[in-house]
Scaffold this motif. Sequence first.
Motif, PDB file in Angstrom:
ATOM      1  N   GLU A   1      21.097  52.703  34.577  1.00  0.00           N
ATOM      2  CA  GLU A   1      21.258  51.951  35.821  1.00  0.00           C
ATOM      3  C   GLU A   1      22.188  50.766  35.598  1.00  0.00           C
ATOM      4  OE1 GLU A   1      17.537  50.660  37.413  1.00  0.00           O
ATOM      5  OE2 GLU A   1      16.663  52.648  37.329  1.00  0.00           O
TER       6      GLU A   1
ATOM      7  N   ALA B   1      23.423  46.791  36.418  1.00  0.00           N
ATOM      8  CA  ALA B   1      22.659  45.536  36.492  1.00  0.00           C
ATOM      9  C   ALA B   1      23.237  44.664  37.598  1.00  0.00           C
ATOM     10  CB  ALA B   1      22.704  44.820  35.157  1.00  0.00           C
TER      11      ALA B   1
ATOM     12  N   GLY C   1      24.753  47.153  32.725  1.00  0.00           N
ATOM     13  CA  GLY C   1      23.414  47.588  32.350  1.00  0.00           C
ATOM     14  C   GLY C   1      23.533  48.717  31.344  1.00  0.00           C
ATOM     15  N   ASP C   2      22.785  49.779  31.571  1.00  0.00           N
ATOM     16  CA  ASP C   2      22.902  50.955  30.697  1.00  0.00           C
ATOM     17  C   ASP C   2      23.408  52.166  31.486  1.00  0.00           C
ATOM     18  OD1 ASP C   2      20.660  51.549  32.201  1.00  0.00           O
ATOM     19  OD2 ASP C   2      19.395  52.067  30.498  1.00  0.00           O
ATOM     20  N   TRP C   3      24.109  51.920  32.596  1.00  0.00           N
ATOM     21  CA  TRP C   3      24.637  52.987  33.444  1.00  0.00           C
ATOM     22  C   TRP C   3      25.911  53.525  32.823  1.00  0.00           C
ATOM     23  CZ3 TRP C   3      27.201  52.774  38.871  1.00  0.00           C
ATOM     24  CH2 TRP C   3      26.934  53.954  39.562  1.00  0.00           C
TER      25      TRP C   3
END
Length: 123
Positions: free
Chosen positions: A54, A56, A82-84
């Motif tokens: 997702e 951030a 984020g970690d998307w």
Amino acid sequence: MAVYLDFWDAIVLASAEMDPEHPALEEHAVDQALELAQDGVQGVTDAGLGMEGEPAPDPEVISVEPTDEPRTVVIRDCQGAGDWRVVGETEPRSRNVRVDAKLQRDLFDWWVVDMQVWGNDTC
């Protein structure tokens, strides 16, 4: 603000499922914003790139009109990665992306109606 964040949740879901017609998109957006999201998800799908994780978001309200009974809200977001990321990649492809969005209220609900995504390192 909630509808904006919910719309991003829908974009993440549609991107993960590689489905530009995902019904969650239409639950939060109309007009140009919906078309932009569907086109973005279609691009991911056409390239065969699934997404995971997702972003951030860090949105702030820029303006509210009218102030006594808001019907239009403008949001500016400096969205971190984020970690998307693309499935199989270890790092996100973009960071610090400026997003401007206009939300409008109809008789029943709030909708994201317009959105511009400026690109990597724009905020």
